[in-house]
Write an enzyme that holds these catalytic residues in place. Structure first.
Site, short mmCIF file in Angstrom:
data_model
loop_
_atom_site.label_atom_id
_atom_site.label_comp_id
_atom_site.label_asym_id
_atom_site.label_seq_id
_atom_site.Cartn_x
_atom_site.Cartn_y
_atom_site.Cartn_z
CG ASP A 159 37.67 30.16 37.68
OD1 ASP A 159 38.57 30.85 37.15
OD2 ASP A 159 36.75 29.63 37.04
CG ASP A 173 37.75 34.33 34.32
OD1 ASP A 173 38.31 33.94 33.27
OD2 ASP A 173 37.39 33.56 35.22
#
Length: 233
Positions: A159, A173
């Site tokens: 991330d 995501d």
């Protein structure tokens, strides 16, 4: 005087007997049989193209981020509000369920299989876009879980997008969430995966039947006029 009577008879039309009943050997698309409209093309190819593009972008951005960023050393984009921050996430989207990595891997694999099975009969373009986004995002994070450290089914997802107080996330995501929102909107407004819209086709059929009904009395009147002329003759 004898009048000869011909024994010749017109050949019988067996086309009705030889016709294949619908549903036995011939498959009629549901949209054509129910509404009279031609069936929309299948959208599996569109779904897979969208998923492939999003998967490629997700893998590319993660590769660049891993090579260029250092964990704990964020790079500001818009002050402290938006920044790039490398985080290894063992959980789900937006760093949720961090202690269930192996289960999340199995769930992601099931989502990929389910989307592909649905896509084989998909005819709606918007459904193809939504499912393509979900599939691309699921594949992006699944690749991390399978091939990144600490090992298969336990890999940590990369991330790197940090916005305000929101948990750090990645392109995969965002793709999953946006695709899911689009699918919910389509469902709420009655857009079906087969390209039809709930209640819309029924309204068209009712309007068509109503437009045809006034023609029936005119046919009966014409038959009655013909009978009157015949009796007068």
């Amino acid at each position: 005087m004898m009048v000869g009577v011909s024994d010749d008879r017109p050949p019988e039309d067996n086309s009705a007997d030889n016709a294949v009943p619908p549903g036995d050997d011939a498959e009629i698309p549901a949209s054509t049989a129910d509404t009279g409209h031609p069936a929309a093309p299948r959208r599996l190819r569109t779904l897979l193209i969208i998923a492939a593009v999003l998967l490629g972008l997700d893998l590319l951005t993660k590769t660049i981020v891993v090579a260029e960023l250092t964990p704990g050393d964020p790079v500001p984009i818009i002050g402290d509000f938006a920044r790039l921050s490398l985080v290894r996430n063992p959980g789900a989207a937006f760093s949720m369920a961090t202690g269930m990595t192996w289960l999340l891997t199995l769930v992601a694999a099931a989502v990929v299989i389910g989307v592909i099975r649905i896509g084989r009969t998909l005819r709606s373009l918007w459904w193809a876009i939504g499912l393509g986004m979900v599939l691309g995002g699921a594949l992006g994070n699944l690749v991390d879980r399978l091939f990144r450290a600490p090992g298969p089914l336990q890999g940590h997802v990369v991330d790197f997008i940090a916005v305000g107080w929101w948990p750090v996330f990645n392109l995969a995501d965002s793709s999953i969430v946006c695709g899911a929102i689009l699918l919910v909107v389509l469902t709420v407004f009655g857009f079906e995966p087969d390209g039809t819209r709930a209640g819309h086709d029924h309204t068209e059929e009712t309007a068509t039947e109503t437009a045809v009904e006034p023609d029936e009395p005119s046919d009966n009147g014409a038959n009655g006029a013909a009978s009157s002329k015949g009796n007068a003759a």
